[in-house]
Enzyme design. Structure first.
Site, PDB file in Angstrom:
ATOM      1  N   GLU A  57       0.803  -1.233   0.000  1.00  0.00           N
ATOM      2  CA  GLU A  57       0.000   0.000   0.000  1.00  0.00           C
ATOM      3  C   GLU A  57       0.828   1.270   0.000  1.00  0.00           C
ATOM      4  O   GLU A  57       0.524   2.227  -0.714  1.00  0.00           O
ATOM      5  CB  GLU A  57      -0.932   0.055   1.219  1.00  0.00           C
ATOM      6  CG  GLU A  57      -1.998  -0.984   1.227  1.00  0.00           C
ATOM      7  CD  GLU A  57      -1.724  -2.005   2.285  1.00  0.00           C
ATOM      8  OE1 GLU A  57      -0.593  -2.525   2.294  1.00  0.00           O
ATOM      9  OE2 GLU A  57      -2.618  -2.291   3.093  1.00  0.00           O
TER      10      GLU A  57
ATOM     11  N   ASP B  57      -1.860  -5.104   3.576  1.00  0.00           N
ATOM     12  CA  ASP B  57      -2.015  -5.419   5.003  1.00  0.00           C
ATOM     13  C   ASP B  57      -2.911  -6.638   5.214  1.00  0.00           C
ATOM     14  O   ASP B  57      -3.723  -6.997   4.353  1.00  0.00           O
ATOM     15  CB  ASP B  57      -2.594  -4.218   5.753  1.00  0.00           C
ATOM     16  CG  ASP B  57      -1.573  -3.089   5.883  1.00  0.00           C
ATOM     17  OD1 ASP B  57      -0.376  -3.341   5.679  1.00  0.00           O
ATOM     18  OD2 ASP B  57      -1.987  -1.943   6.187  1.00  0.00           O
TER      19      ASP B  57
ATOM     20  N   ASP C 297      -5.432  -7.125   7.318  1.00  0.00           N
ATOM     21  CA  ASP C 297      -6.807  -6.977   7.784  1.00  0.00           C
ATOM     22  C   ASP C 297      -7.767  -6.974   6.600  1.00  0.00           C
ATOM     23  O   ASP C 297      -7.363  -7.134   5.445  1.00  0.00           O
ATOM     24  CB  ASP C 297      -6.960  -5.706   8.625  1.00  0.00           C
ATOM     25  CG  ASP C 297      -6.593  -4.453   7.848  1.00  0.00           C
ATOM     26  OD1 ASP C 297      -6.320  -4.539   6.633  1.00  0.00           O
ATOM     27  OD2 ASP C 297      -6.571  -3.364   8.460  1.00  0.00           O
TER      28      ASP C 297
ATOM     29  N   GLU D  43      -9.403  -4.544   5.215  1.00  0.00           N
ATOM     30  CA  GLU D  43      -9.173  -3.445   4.278  1.00  0.00           C
ATOM     31  C   GLU D  43      -8.025  -3.797   3.345  1.00  0.00           C
ATOM     32  O   GLU D  43      -8.085  -3.533   2.137  1.00  0.00           O
ATOM     33  CB  GLU D  43      -8.857  -2.166   5.056  1.00  0.00           C
ATOM     34  CG  GLU D  43      -9.297  -0.886   4.388  1.00  0.00           C
ATOM     35  CD  GLU D  43     -10.808  -0.740   4.324  1.00  0.00           C
ATOM     36  OE1 GLU D  43     -11.285  -0.106   3.367  1.00  0.00           O
ATOM     37  OE2 GLU D  43     -11.506  -1.270   5.205  1.00  0.00           O
TER      38      GLU D  43
ATOM     39  N   TYR E  42       2.112  -5.496  13.105  1.00  0.00           N
ATOM     40  CA  TYR E  42       0.938  -4.817  12.549  1.00  0.00           C
ATOM     41  C   TYR E  42       0.100  -4.197  13.664  1.00  0.00           C
ATOM     42  O   TYR E  42      -0.086  -4.796  14.720  1.00  0.00           O
ATOM     43  CB  TYR E  42       0.101  -5.802  11.734  1.00  0.00           C
ATOM     44  CG  TYR E  42      -0.969  -5.128  10.923  1.00  0.00           C
ATOM     45  CD1 TYR E  42      -0.645  -4.168   9.976  1.00  0.00           C
ATOM     46  CD2 TYR E  42      -2.318  -5.434  11.122  1.00  0.00           C
ATOM     47  CE1 TYR E  42      -1.622  -3.535   9.230  1.00  0.00           C
ATOM     48  CE2 TYR E  42      -3.300  -4.819  10.380  1.00  0.00           C
ATOM     49  CZ  TYR E  42      -2.948  -3.858   9.441  1.00  0.00           C
ATOM     50  OH  TYR E  42      -3.920  -3.222   8.712  1.00  0.00           O
TER      51      TYR E  42
ATOM     52  N   ARG F 196      -3.191  -2.889  13.730  1.00  0.00           N
ATOM     53  CA  ARG F 196      -4.654  -2.973  13.846  1.00  0.00           C
ATOM     54  C   ARG F 196      -5.036  -4.392  14.261  1.00  0.00           C
ATOM     55  O   ARG F 196      -5.220  -5.269  13.430  1.00  0.00           O
ATOM     56  CB  ARG F 196      -5.320  -2.562  12.528  1.00  0.00           C
ATOM     57  CG  ARG F 196      -5.088  -1.090  12.210  1.00  0.00           C
ATOM     58  CD  ARG F 196      -5.653  -0.673  10.866  1.00  0.00           C
ATOM     59  NE  ARG F 196      -5.351   0.734  10.613  1.00  0.00           N
ATOM     60  CZ  ARG F 196      -4.236   1.177  10.038  1.00  0.00           C
ATOM     61  NH1 ARG F 196      -3.318   0.305   9.645  1.00  0.00           N
ATOM     62  NH2 ARG F 196      -4.022   2.473   9.868  1.00  0.00           N
TER      63      ARG F 196
ATOM     64  N   HIS G 149      -4.212 -12.760  14.348  1.00  0.00           N
ATOM     65  CA  HIS G 149      -3.322 -11.606  14.440  1.00  0.00           C
ATOM     66  C   HIS G 149      -2.540 -11.637  15.745  1.00  0.00           C
ATOM     67  O   HIS G 149      -2.989 -12.183  16.742  1.00  0.00           O
ATOM     68  CB  HIS G 149      -4.130 -10.306  14.384  1.00  0.00           C
ATOM     69  CG  HIS G 149      -4.796 -10.086  13.063  1.00  0.00           C
ATOM     70  ND1 HIS G 149      -5.464  -8.933  12.755  1.00  0.00           N
ATOM     71  CD2 HIS G 149      -4.899 -10.880  11.971  1.00  0.00           C
ATOM     72  CE1 HIS G 149      -5.949  -9.016  11.528  1.00  0.00           C
ATOM     73  NE2 HIS G 149      -5.622 -10.201  11.040  1.00  0.00           N
TER      74      HIS G 149
END
Length: 868
Positions: free
Chosen positions: A9, A110, A112, A114, A318, A320, A364
């Site tokens: 990203e 990433d 997650d 999103e 990470y 989140r 996670h």
């Protein structure tokens, strides 16, 4: 040699990953999302480029309302049309070109939902042979993690993509379909959010509790005793005459003091026990945000920005996540480090495992350092605040894997014939994990100081008058904790929710605390009545669980959306009806007895996104030419009574003894908000306005803010300026419609000085274009900007030597900046900086684009060096 394309990203992440991959990999960044559902900005872009591009909004006129305006079709199995985001065309073109030349494409966004959605969009847009695409995920950007990820490539998890789409589609439906209704029924500029509206409700309901709170007076009485070695211990009186001691007035306190002076005290009992304080759990997103706010004073938005930088640079995992899970690799590394640095005595027999919540993303990891050996970051890329945040994360992780701290708890009970007093103290026996934080200083207390049965000497009596307080206002950190507690939102959304409700003007932050704006309160009440599910805590929390079920392939995403849309549509149609038919209540004007100074019609109380104000009823004239547009902005008195550097809120010091004197609405008996109209008139408005039409007018000579009494002249056209209240606070605006000059009101109540007129510096050329610089003044002080802005957006801070060379061009207001030191003691050039909090300039030096730490400030007509 065959090549592979790796897409991430962010450019920073691409740069870090590039260090660990060989020459056979080309690492590129998509710079976030590459496409989205249709927006007004996209519509305008297509309409402005009819000649060069196909315009789907003009040619496909048969498309239904949803596709044309929202980009999704609930009536056609939730078909969606995505469009390339403005500015991303060049990036996509480059990625497509590279994709045609490489053998394989790795989507390394990433981990997650999103990130999964971005990977899917990239695959869809790039197109081609689907067998060329692979998905790689890693929790940290390290050699070990990246090598492991590329050995274990996977496919895109479409269930996570569906969960992201379901959330996005629901938010789109709510935002786009309720907003027109709110504009019509309440006020222009309003919008509702599926989760943000719930956050506003939390703050608005707390606001209501605080406003209607009545304080009760009470007193605390403490007694100080002298023990061995002249040590003093202050003890709390818990009982008087075998009843709980809770004096409510000074007479009861004086009676107790007389009895205490006549009493003899002795140590009745020592209650001893060993207690253990367990180590903290490692950070998850919400606890990192909260701890960063409390320990470092960072906002949620700032914390996430810095944490993202730390992750992209490879320093932490990470960010989140809501899982306390730690990999065996990380745990083993931590145990080795603790044993080597602190000794085996600080190491528990086995890993400290922390239990996750049921809804957590178990795959996670918690937030931890990528390399435990790095205690402090030494990097020119990251600023001092990022380094502080890293240190906080490092301490939390290391301490989470150490032994519990051990204390001896002693409850000392002292008694006389009438009184019982208590004091609990803790004596540290073993520091354990607290050694990391250095929480425990050596205690001065020893058990030998307290002998049961021995009398003790009275030292002094301490009394303290107190008032019961309402629940505290939410801070950003405590709001995130409340959202998490209620199961609303997820780690990836907390920062967005907190920022969005401020941007929309429904709440504001003052002294680091949330205050609900009147329009936010009205919006909450209307949504609760017309869209009960939308702001219901349980409904919103259950929706989050259902999105998790979609991600886990336990629920079909279109089934969730169909059920949501069916119920929502019924509520929406009902809300559109007239209030008397059960529709949403209107935000009506409440007429007052105050006459308009222009047309002498009655002024009415109006609530809008810009605040509460008086508007002339003549504005409703059907003939446009005869409309009266006179308005008077009202200044909430509570805003200006908050004591600087003090958390106490004067407006809430209401006790039962004088509650009768407080303004109460004569119609509904609720408390009233008080506003300044000017220095001689106040307006008290019922809290339930506009549902209740109660108000009072008070006249007199009031100690109103200075800016209400001051006549401000426009420095540009010399017309008068009038006070206005906008979404971002109070300001003055020139009454001359052609001028429109503004002056804002500073937090201390002063009116900001006039901005300097742009000063051309044709001798100073831009580096990114053929333009030259102009010196301008903004909210962050003076700066150089390209003369052909916005064509060229190049800006930078001025060097002091540039101002010194052209000091004859500078106005008197900033002339002193040209006299600042041109270089520091190491011969580094200095630049002009601005402290927004203190609203003052200073100069600092830079070396190779980084601040050196040297700075100087102007005081008493001289420049003083602060740091060398």
């Amino acid at each position: 040699m065959s090549k592979s394309l790796v897409i991430v990203e962010s450019p920073a992440k691409a740069k870090t990953i590039n260090k660990y991959l060989g020459h056979e990999y080309i690492v590129k960044s998509s710079i976030g999302h590459i496409r989205d559902l249709i927006t007004n900005k996209l519509k305008n872009q297509y309409k402005n480029n009819i000649k060069t591009k196909k315009n789907p909004f003009l040619k496909n006129s048969k498309k239904n309302f949803f596709i044309k305006n929202i980009g999704i079709d609930p009536h056609n199995n939730w078909k969606a049309e995505y469009y390339i985001l403005p500015g991303k065309e060049k990036i996509i073109s480059e990625l497509k070109n590279i994709a045609r030349e490489v053998d394989h494409i790795y989507l390394a966004t990433d981990l997650d939902r999103e990130g999964e959605a971005i990977a899917w969009h990239l695959k869809e847009v790039i197109g081609g042979d689907i067998s060329k695409f692979s998905r790689v995920v890693f929790n940290e950007i390290t050699q070990h993690s990246i090598e492991k990820a590329f050995k274990n490539v996977i496919d895109i998890n479409m269930n996570q993509v569906y969960a992201q789409q379901a959330r996005r589609f629901m938010d789109r439906i709510v935002g786009y379909m309720i907003s027109p209704l709110l504009w019509k029924k309440i006020s222009k500029g309003l919008s509702a959010g599926r989760v943000q509206s719930v956050a506003v409700r939390i703050i608005a309901e707390r606001e209501n509790i605080i406003k209607n709170f009545i304080s009760e007076e009470y007193w605390k009485v403490y007694v100080s005793f002298l023990f061995k070695d002249k040590h003093k211990i202050i003890m709390d009186i818990t009982h008087f005459n075998n009843k709980k001691f809770y004096p409510k007035n000074k007479n009861e306190v004086n009676l107790a003091i007389d009895k205490i002076k006549q009493s003899s005290f002795f140590i009745k009992k020592l209650e001893k026990k060993i207690i253990y304080e367990e180590p903290p759990v490692p950070f998850i997103t919400s606890t990192l945000q909260q701890s960063s706010s409390l320990s470092l004073g960072f906002s949620v938005k700032k914390t996430m920005f810095l944490a993202q930088k730390l992750y992209e640079e490879g320093y932490i995992t990470y960010i989140r996540t809501d899982s306390y899970y730690l990999s065996n690799y990380a745990l083993k590394k931590a145990r080795v480090y603790i044993q080597e640095q602190y000794g085996k005595n600080y190491l528990p027999k086995k890993f400290n495992i922390h239990i996750n919540k049921k809804s957590s993303q178990k795959a996670h990891e918690a937030i931890r350092p990528s390399n435990i050996e790095i205690q402090n970051i030494n990097s020119n890329i990251l600023n001092a605040d990022a380094k502080k945040l890293y240190r906080l994360i490092w301490k939390q992780f290391i301490s989470s894997q150490m032994k519990s701290a051990k204390y001896q708890s002693i409850n000392i009970i002292i008694q006389s014939n009438l009184f019982k007093l208590q004091k609990k103290i803790k004596i540290i026996l073993y520091d354990g994990w607290t050694k990391i934080f250095k929480k425990n200083n050596e205690t001065i207390f020893k058990t030998s100081m307290f002998n049961v049965g021995h009398s003790v000497l009275l030292d002094e009596i301490i009394i303290n008058q107190k008032f019961t307080k309402p629940l505290p206002r939410f801070t950003e950190a405590s709001l995130v904790r409340e959202l998490e507690k209620k199961g609303i939102g997820r780690p990836s959304t907390y920062s967005f929710i907190v920022s969005k409700i401020q941007e929309r003007g429904y709440v504001k932050i003052k002294n680091n605390k949330f205050y609900a704006e009147k329009i936010g309160e009205i919006l909450t009440v209307r949504l609760k009545k017309s869209f009960s599910n939308l702001v219901d805590y349980n409904f919103t929390a259950n929706m989050e669980k259902k999105l998790d079920q979609i991600a886990e392939n336990k629920l079909i995403w279109t089934t969730l959306l169909n059920n949501f849309f069916k119920d929502f549509s019924i509520q929406l149609e009902k809300a559109k009806k007239l209030p008397e038919e059960g529709g949403m209540e209107l935000n009506t004007m409440v007429l007052t007895s105050i006459e308009c100074s222009y047309c002498f019609k009655k002024m009415g109380i109006k609530n809008a996104i810009t605040g509460v104000f008086l508007s002339c009823s003549g504005y409703n004239n059907s003939e446009l030419k005869k409309r009266c547009k006179n308005t008077i902005d009202l200044v909430l008195i509570e805003d200006d009574l908050v004591i600087e550097n003090n958390i106490k809120e004067v407006n809430y010091k209401k006790t039962k003894l004088h509650s009768q004197s407080i303004n109460k609405c004569e119609k509904c008996h609720m408390f009233m908000n008080s506003y300044f109209i000017n220095e001689k008139m106040k307006l008290h408005i019922c809290t339930n306005n506009p549902s209740c039409i109660g108000y009072k007018i008070e006249t007199g000579n009031f100690n109103s803010p200075l800016y209400l009494t001051k006549i401000v002249e426009c420095e540009k056209c010399h017309s008068n300026m009038t006070l206005k209240i906008g979404r971002f606070g109070k300001f003055f605006i020139c009454i001359n419609q052609k001028c429109k000059n503004t002056r804002k009101i500073l937090p201390n109540g002063d009116i900001s000085p006039p901005k300097i007129e742009p000063i051309p510096f044709p001798e100073l050329l831009c580096t990114k274009s053929n333009a030259w610089f102009v010196l301008r003044e903004g909210i962050s002080g003076i700066f150089f900007a390209a003369n052909n802005f916005p064509k060229s957006r190049e800006t930078r801070s001025p060097f002091v030597e540039e101002l010194a060379k052209f000091q004859h061009l500078l106005p008197k207001k900033i002339h002193y900046l040209s006299t600042a030191p041109i270089r520091d003691d190491q011969e580094n050039k200095t630049i002009v900086c601005f402290n927004r909090k203190n609203q003052e300039y200073y100069v600092a030096s830079k070396k190779k684009g980084k601040f050196t730490g040297w700075s100087a400030i102007f005081r008493d007509n001289k420049w003083y060096v602060l740091n060398k």
